[in-house]
Scaffold this motif. Sequence first.
Motif, PDB file in Angstrom:
ATOM      1  N   ASP A   1       0.838  -1.206   0.000  1.00  0.00           N
ATOM      2  CA  ASP A   1       0.000   0.000   0.000  1.00  0.00           C
ATOM      3  C   ASP A   1       0.870   1.253   0.000  1.00  0.00           C
ATOM      4  O   ASP A   1       1.613   1.515   0.948  1.00  0.00           O
ATOM      5  N   LYS A   2       0.784   2.035  -1.063  1.00  0.00           N
ATOM      6  CA  LYS A   2       1.655   3.212  -1.209  1.00  0.00           C
ATOM      7  C   LYS A   2       1.393   4.261  -0.123  1.00  0.00           C
ATOM      8  O   LYS A   2       2.303   5.004   0.257  1.00  0.00           O
ATOM      9  N   ARG A   3       0.174   4.312   0.407  1.00  0.00           N
ATOM     10  CA  ARG A   3      -0.145   5.276   1.458  1.00  0.00           C
ATOM     11  C   ARG A   3       0.681   5.007   2.719  1.00  0.00           C
ATOM     12  O   ARG A   3       0.905   5.922   3.524  1.00  0.00           O
ATOM     13  N   LEU A   4       1.116   3.766   2.884  1.00  0.00           N
ATOM     14  CA  LEU A   4       1.789   3.358   4.123  1.00  0.00           C
ATOM     15  C   LEU A   4       3.297   3.184   3.952  1.00  0.00           C
ATOM     16  O   LEU A   4       3.955   2.653   4.843  1.00  0.00           O
ATOM     17  N   TYR A   5       3.841   3.639   2.836  1.00  0.00           N
ATOM     18  CA  TYR A   5       5.281   3.469   2.612  1.00  0.00           C
ATOM     19  C   TYR A   5       6.136   4.056   3.742  1.00  0.00           C
ATOM     20  O   TYR A   5       7.144   3.444   4.126  1.00  0.00           O
ATOM     21  N   PRO A   6       5.806   5.223   4.309  1.00  0.00           N
ATOM     22  CA  PRO A   6       6.637   5.729   5.417  1.00  0.00           C
ATOM     23  C   PRO A   6       6.655   4.776   6.618  1.00  0.00           C
ATOM     24  O   PRO A   6       7.702   4.562   7.240  1.00  0.00           O
TER      25      PRO A   6
ATOM     26  N   HIS B   1       3.927  11.220 -10.626  1.00  0.00           N
ATOM     27  CA  HIS B   1       3.140  12.133  -9.792  1.00  0.00           C
ATOM     28  C   HIS B   1       3.968  12.740  -8.654  1.00  0.00           C
ATOM     29  O   HIS B   1       3.613  13.811  -8.149  1.00  0.00           O
ATOM     30  N   VAL B   2       5.038  12.057  -8.229  1.00  0.00           N
ATOM     31  CA  VAL B   2       5.845  12.582  -7.118  1.00  0.00           C
ATOM     32  C   VAL B   2       6.486  13.926  -7.468  1.00  0.00           C
ATOM     33  O   VAL B   2       6.849  14.691  -6.566  1.00  0.00           O
ATOM     34  N   ALA B   3       6.639  14.208  -8.752  1.00  0.00           N
ATOM     35  CA  ALA B   3       7.271  15.464  -9.179  1.00  0.00           C
ATOM     36  C   ALA B   3       6.257  16.560  -9.474  1.00  0.00           C
ATOM     37  O   ALA B   3       6.632  17.656  -9.880  1.00  0.00           O
TER      38      ALA B   3
ATOM     39  N   VAL C   1       4.093   8.054  -1.043  1.00  0.00           N
ATOM     40  CA  VAL C   1       5.345   7.797  -1.761  1.00  0.00           C
ATOM     41  C   VAL C   1       6.284   8.995  -1.634  1.00  0.00           C
ATOM     42  O   VAL C   1       7.497   8.829  -1.420  1.00  0.00           O
ATOM     43  N   LYS C   2       5.739  10.216  -1.739  1.00  0.00           N
ATOM     44  CA  LYS C   2       6.580  11.408  -1.583  1.00  0.00           C
ATOM     45  C   LYS C   2       7.225  11.440  -0.204  1.00  0.00           C
ATOM     46  O   LYS C   2       8.422  11.742  -0.071  1.00  0.00           O
ATOM     47  N   ARG C   3       6.446  11.152   0.832  1.00  0.00           N
ATOM     48  CA  ARG C   3       6.978  11.167   2.201  1.00  0.00           C
ATOM     49  C   ARG C   3       8.063  10.109   2.354  1.00  0.00           C
ATOM     50  O   ARG C   3       9.105  10.358   2.975  1.00  0.00           O
ATOM     51  N   PHE C   4       7.826   8.935   1.797  1.00  0.00           N
ATOM     52  CA  PHE C   4       8.835   7.874   1.821  1.00  0.00           C
ATOM     53  C   PHE C   4      10.127   8.352   1.162  1.00  0.00           C
ATOM     54  O   PHE C   4      11.223   8.217   1.731  1.00  0.00           O
ATOM     55  N   ASN C   5      10.008   8.931  -0.025  1.00  0.00           N
ATOM     56  CA  ASN C   5      11.194   9.396  -0.740  1.00  0.00           C
ATOM     57  C   ASN C   5      11.940  10.463   0.050  1.00  0.00           C
ATOM     58  O   ASN C   5      13.179  10.475   0.082  1.00  0.00           O
TER      59      ASN C   5
ATOM     60  N   GLY D   1      14.085   8.729   8.868  1.00  0.00           N
ATOM     61  CA  GLY D   1      14.192  10.157   8.771  1.00  0.00           C
ATOM     62  C   GLY D   1      15.324  10.757   9.588  1.00  0.00           C
ATOM     63  O   GLY D   1      15.498  11.964   9.615  1.00  0.00           O
ATOM     64  N   LYS D   2      16.093   9.928  10.273  1.00  0.00           N
ATOM     65  CA  LYS D   2      17.214  10.455  11.039  1.00  0.00           C
ATOM     66  C   LYS D   2      18.230  11.084  10.100  1.00  0.00           C
ATOM     67  O   LYS D   2      18.547  10.534   9.053  1.00  0.00           O
ATOM     68  N   SER D   3      18.758  12.220  10.472  1.00  0.00           N
ATOM     69  CA  SER D   3      19.688  12.930   9.596  1.00  0.00           C
ATOM     70  C   SER D   3      21.117  12.826  10.061  1.00  0.00           C
ATOM     71  O   SER D   3      22.006  13.409   9.467  1.00  0.00           O
TER      72      SER D   3
END
Length: 229
Positions: A140-145, A171-173, A185-189, A226-228
């Motif tokens: 499920d792409k909504r749950l990628y994060p 669509h991510v762009a 997907v955007k959040r995951f990326n 998301g750790k930097s």
Amino acid sequence: MMEYTDLLFDYIEAHIDREPEYLHRLERESNLRMVHGRMCSGHLQGRLLRMLAGMARPRRVLELGTFTGYSTLCLAEALADVPGARVDTIEIFDENEDFLRRVFAGTPLGERVNLIIGDALEVMPRLEAGSYDLIFIDADKRLYPEYLELSLRLLRPGGYIMADNTLWDGHVAEPGRNDPQTRGVKRFNDLVAADRRLEKVIIPLRDGLTLIRLRPEAGVGDGGAGKSN
């Protein structure tokens, strides 16, 4: 930029390894049986998954999203000469179980596949931290994060994640695109790009395939996407 026409794809498929006959039949059955048959990985992506998995030489592979089992069998193919290796694959739709068990039982690689019917977000927390060498995300792409955070807990240091559909039909762009799948997907990326523990590259194949490596110096189960630093 080169245009990827059907003619060019036909040329590419004529110049790469052939898929096993059982995979060829399965791709056809996926397109005939399933409403969204195009979700099947297919010849080109399947050969890439098989080669990448073979290069990583994993003993334990986790797949999120089995669909008709095509990608599962490509991953299992790469484990054929690794003693004790297996693919654990999680499929949320229980109505697909009989079909999938028949598919896996009908191939020489079925014994290397462990099918788990359930919600990945409920199954993954019960799995052992740091126990997987390779994780393939294609659910499920909504749950990628959320999948990313759980996968990083399960992945051993130096292990790999492969995530499908990370360009999401381009669509991510698109700045104005805000549907739940694109947002996921955007959040995951964004999380992958910002996480310095991860090496990453996006391959613009089909709908986008992201290759991720958890740096060896990261600790086992060191999750928290998301750790930097």
